[in-house]
Write a protein that holds these residues in place. Structure first.
Motif, PDB file in Angstrom:
ATOM      1  N   UNK A 190     -58.224 -13.625 -16.156  1.00 59.05           N
ATOM      2  CA  UNK A 190     -56.840 -14.050 -16.359  1.00 59.05           C
ATOM      3  C   UNK A 190     -55.906 -12.850 -16.408  1.00 59.05           C
ATOM      4  N   UNK A 191     -56.350 -11.821 -17.091  1.00 59.74           N
ATOM      5  CA  UNK A 191     -55.553 -10.595 -17.187  1.00 59.74           C
ATOM      6  C   UNK A 191     -55.420  -9.939 -15.811  1.00 59.74           C
ATOM      7  N   UNK A 192     -56.520  -9.953 -15.057  1.00 59.77           N
ATOM      8  CA  UNK A 192     -56.474  -9.408 -13.705  1.00 59.77           C
ATOM      9  C   UNK A 192     -55.509 -10.161 -12.814  1.00 59.77           C
ATOM     10  N   UNK A 193     -55.494 -11.482 -12.957  1.00 58.26           N
ATOM     11  CA  UNK A 193     -54.577 -12.313 -12.171  1.00 58.26           C
ATOM     12  C   UNK A 193     -53.118 -11.973 -12.490  1.00 58.26           C
ATOM     13  N   UNK A 194     -52.781 -11.885 -13.768  1.00 59.38           N
ATOM     14  CA  UNK A 194     -51.391 -11.627 -14.157  1.00 59.38           C
ATOM     15  C   UNK A 194     -50.936 -10.227 -13.766  1.00 59.38           C
ATOM     16  N   UNK A 195     -51.829  -9.238 -13.912  1.00 60.68           N
ATOM     17  CA  UNK A 195     -51.472  -7.877 -13.498  1.00 60.68           C
ATOM     18  C   UNK A 195     -51.292  -7.784 -11.989  1.00 60.68           C
ATOM     19  N   UNK A 196     -52.148  -8.484 -11.239  1.00 60.28           N
ATOM     20  CA  UNK A 196     -52.008  -8.499  -9.782  1.00 60.28           C
ATOM     21  C   UNK A 196     -50.692  -9.169  -9.385  1.00 60.28           C
ATOM     22  N   UNK A 197     -50.344 -10.250 -10.079  1.00 55.72           N
ATOM     23  CA  UNK A 197     -49.088 -10.947  -9.809  1.00 55.72           C
ATOM     24  C   UNK A 197     -47.897 -10.011 -10.029  1.00 55.72           C
ATOM     25  N   UNK A 198     -47.944  -9.243 -11.106  1.00 60.16           N
ATOM     26  CA  UNK A 198     -46.867  -8.287 -11.395  1.00 60.16           C
ATOM     27  C   UNK A 198     -46.738  -7.258 -10.271  1.00 60.16           C
ATOM     28  N   UNK A 199     -47.861  -6.726  -9.813  1.00 58.26           N
ATOM     29  CA  UNK A 199     -47.819  -5.717  -8.762  1.00 58.26           C
ATOM     30  C   UNK A 199     -47.310  -6.293  -7.444  1.00 58.26           C
ATOM     31  N   UNK A 200     -47.671  -7.533  -7.142  1.00 64.21           N
ATOM     32  CA  UNK A 200     -47.183  -8.173  -5.916  1.00 64.21           C
ATOM     33  C   UNK A 200     -45.670  -8.362  -5.980  1.00 64.21           C
ATOM     34  N   UNK A 201     -45.170  -8.711  -7.154  1.00 63.25           N
ATOM     35  CA  UNK A 201     -43.714  -8.845  -7.335  1.00 63.25           C
ATOM     36  C   UNK A 201     -43.022  -7.518  -7.051  1.00 63.25           C
ATOM     37  N   UNK A 202     -43.611  -6.431  -7.549  1.00 60.13           N
ATOM     38  CA  UNK A 202     -43.038  -5.100  -7.298  1.00 60.13           C
ATOM     39  C   UNK A 202     -42.977  -4.821  -5.800  1.00 60.13           C
ATOM     40  N   UNK A 203     -44.053  -5.167  -5.086  1.00 57.20           N
ATOM     41  CA  UNK A 203     -44.089  -4.957  -3.634  1.00 57.20           C
ATOM     42  C   UNK A 203     -42.951  -5.708  -2.942  1.00 57.20           C
ATOM     43  N   UNK A 204     -42.819  -6.990  -3.268  1.00 55.95           N
ATOM     44  CA  UNK A 204     -41.794  -7.799  -2.592  1.00 55.95           C
ATOM     45  C   UNK A 204     -40.384  -7.317  -2.944  1.00 55.95           C
ATOM     46  N   UNK A 205     -40.187  -6.914  -4.188  1.00 53.30           N
ATOM     47  CA  UNK A 205     -38.864  -6.406  -4.568  1.00 53.30           C
ATOM     48  C   UNK A 205     -38.523  -5.147  -3.777  1.00 53.30           C
ATOM     49  N   UNK A 206     -39.474  -4.228  -3.675  1.00 49.26           N
ATOM     50  CA  UNK A 206     -39.223  -2.982  -2.945  1.00 49.26           C
ATOM     51  C   UNK A 206     -39.078  -3.207  -1.445  1.00 49.26           C
ATOM     52  N   UNK A 207     -39.663  -4.288  -0.936  1.00 48.64           N
ATOM     53  CA  UNK A 207     -39.509  -4.631   0.475  1.00 48.64           C
ATOM     54  C   UNK A 207     -38.234  -5.437   0.730  1.00 48.64           C
ATOM     55  N   UNK A 208     -37.497  -5.784  -0.355  1.00 49.49           N
ATOM     56  CA  UNK A 208     -36.240  -6.506  -0.211  1.00 49.49           C
ATOM     57  C   UNK A 208     -36.397  -8.010  -0.102  1.00 49.49           C
TER      58      UNK A 208
END
Length: 582
Positions: A190-208
């Motif tokens: 569960x912790x791995x899922x939430x941390x991965x979700x956070x990192x994916x959000x960072x990717x999409x934000x930086x990609x606009x």
């Protein structure tokens, strides 16, 4: 219940500790510090006997576990690294690749989570992957993939990071719902899922891609709502929501979300600095200049203490410099200019990919101009500033020249590789029946010329040009002609002298061998020159460059790297998500 499992430090729970330490089981000893908080050094009252017992009995799997616990409960980062090294040593002695991989992840996690040393963390994660390739532990594989993605994300390789996070998040989400797993395994997934979700959000934000980021943020907020086990993760999603509100010009909403994030966030100075930056920028947009500067100064305090800065935080110093410039406060303007130069130096070292792309309102030229004005009001620190400025300019020039040189070499290598993949590369522009019929001369009879050209064609195809001590007289004798006719035909149809003609063939041939046969890549330049019958290393290098457009040393280096990458990619194909699809 207090979980000491974490996504960065996988430390299993323990069982019972009795009065007589010498007679206790290892699980029995570990039970005593089950509920201790991370960094609680009082746990070592039990960990030290555990380590001594394992050493005495040469129980390396147990010793490996003891050192993992020591990393978790050590307070200082230096001690964590020391125990991580000991854990790695015990893992090797245990003979288990899974333990070795886990130990490398452990050490990399200290570098990343505690010290923000991304280059060092990446080295450890890559070693972890190497030892996990044959493991059947999918959790370990995707955990390593996650950590590699985190480093790629911070270095700016957002697309590559996404290719690692997507399969990881799918695995963690699936396993977190697996009722057959132990509750602690479910927690870790569960912790791995939430941390991965956070990192994916960072990717999409930086990609606009703010729309995609927003939908994922809402998922994260819903899944961490009122959940005491994932307070830190909730702080990350609140941070992301605040950044999105700032992007949408909803400044008060941004401040509210970011302040909530700070209230929940623990021991993460890097993301706390991002919160402070956007709280300050939101106040600035609302006209609350004093509150904005207060938050910007908090970031400088974090920078001074941690000696770390994200490229995104660089803007903080530009804002402070502008503020004090408008206030005619030369002393503070100089101080924050110095801090900005220091930040640029660190960014260049740790974020080589992102650094050239960071917008620099205060580029080197502007800083030099400002420095001249500030020196009149502040005589102190002059030499320090000059040194930093010169270092920055020198580093920028060196990096730029190196980048441009490597770019040109890569382009030339790609062009040459395309030629080499054509089977006619060695005999490019060879003698053919077409040019035999088209060319005219009054010096050599047409019949003799055609016969000689056919012989030269076979000479090239059979690679007879590799003969030792080949001269024009010797070749003329072999072709049953005279050296004058032979020289004239070569010059007319190839536009070069005999010596240059033979050298051209030999260089092309050795280039082809370097490309096709790995063994030649280990030859010295001197040996390659000798193979071509060329007397000196420099002459060989010059001729190779003249014919191929690239130095032999650069060609060999690029070809070796290409073969290594090809081998690595082949070994990674069986691990979903570790290589992007072509």
């Amino acid at each position: 219940m207090k979980y000491i499992y974490s996504f960065l430090f996988f430390i299993p729970f323990v069982f019972v500790f009795g009065k007589d330490k010498a007679k206790l089981s290892y699980d029995g000893i570990r039970k005593n510090y089950e509920n201790y908080a991370e960094n609680d050094i009082s746990a070592f009252a039990f960990i030290n006997p555990y380590i001594q017992k394992a050493k005495k009995e040469k129980k390396y799997p147990e010793l490996f576990q003891a050192y993992r616990d020591a990393v978790f409960y050590s307070k200082s980062n230096s001690r964590k690294i020391t125990y991580a090294d000991s854990c790695l040593d015990a893992a090797y002695k245990s003979g288990s690749d899974d333990r070795v991989a886990t130990a490398y992840v452990l050490k990399g996690s200290v570098y990343y989570a505690k010290m923000r040393s991304y280059k060092a963390a990446l080295d450890e994660y890559l070693m972890a992957y190497k030892y996990s390739k044959n493991t059947g532990d999918l959790y370990l594989k995707y955990k390593i993939a996650y950590h590699l993605g985190v480093v790629k994300n911070y270095l700016g390789y957002y697309d590559e990071a996404l290719e690692l996070f997507k399969p990881s998040i799918a695995f963690f989400e699936s396993e977190s719902k697996n009722k057959n797993l132990h509750q602690f395994q479910i927690f870790n997934n569960r912790k791995g899922y939430l941390n991965s979700l956070h990192q994916i959000i960072i990717c999409y934000r930086n990609k606009g891609n703010y729309e995609k980021a927003d939908s994922l943020i809402n998922i994260g907020l819903r899944q961490t709502f009122n959940n005491r086990d994932f307070v830190q993760e909730r702080s990350y999603f609140l941070k992301c929501k605040g950044l999105l509100e700032y992007h949408n010009n909803n400044y008060q909403a941004a401040i509210n979300y970011l302040q909530q994030s700070l209230s929940l966030m623990k021991n993460d100075f890097a993301w706390a600095a991002v919160d402070f930056l956007y709280i300050g920028k939101s106040h600035l947009a609302l006209g609350n200049e004093h509150l904005a500067i207060t938050n910007f100064k908090k970031i400088d305090s974090i920078f001074e203490k941690s000696n770390f800065i994200l490229p995104e935080i660089r803007e903080n110093y530009e804002l402070l410099i502008n503020y004090y410039k408008d206030k005619n406060d030369a002393k503070n303007q100089l101080f924050y200019t110095t801090q900005l130069l220091k930040a640029d130096s660190l960014i260049s070292q740790d974020f080589a990919y992102l650094s050239p792309k960071v917008h620099r309102e205060y580029d080197t030229t502007t800083l030099l101009d400002e420095k001249g004005k500030l020196e009149k009001a502040n005589s102190w620190g002059i030499f320090f500033i000059i040194l930093l400025l010169l270092s920055t300019v020198f580093l920028a020039v060196i990096l730029y020249k190196k980048y441009q040189k490597e770019k040109i070499i890569l382009q030339k290598y790609a062009l040459l590789q395309k030629k080499l993949q054509n089977q006619d590369y060695i005999l490019e522009n060879r003698f053919s029946n077409d040019n035999i019929q088209d060319r005219k001369t009054v010096h050599v009879a047409e019949t003799l010329k055609k016969i000689l050209l056919e012989k030269l064609k076979k000479f090239e195809e059979n690679k007879d040009f590799n003969q030792k001590g080949l001269t024009i007289q010797k070749l003329a004798a072999q072709l049953e002609t005279n050296s004058i006719y032979l020289s004239q035909v070569i010059k007319e149809y190839r536009g070069m002298t005999f010596n240059k003609y033979v050298t051209n063939l030999r260089i092309r041939n050795i280039t082809y061998l370097l490309y096709e046969k790995r063994i030649y890549l280990n030859y010295t330049i001197e040996s390659l020159a000798k193979e071509c019958g060329i007397a000196s290393r420099q002459n060989f290098s010059d001729l190779f460059y003249e014919i191929n457009g690239i130095r032999p040393t650069d060609f060999i280096r690029k070809r070796k790297k290409q073969l290594e990458n090809k081998a690595d990619n082949e070994s990674l194909k069986d691990v979903p998500g570790l290589l992007p699809d072509n």
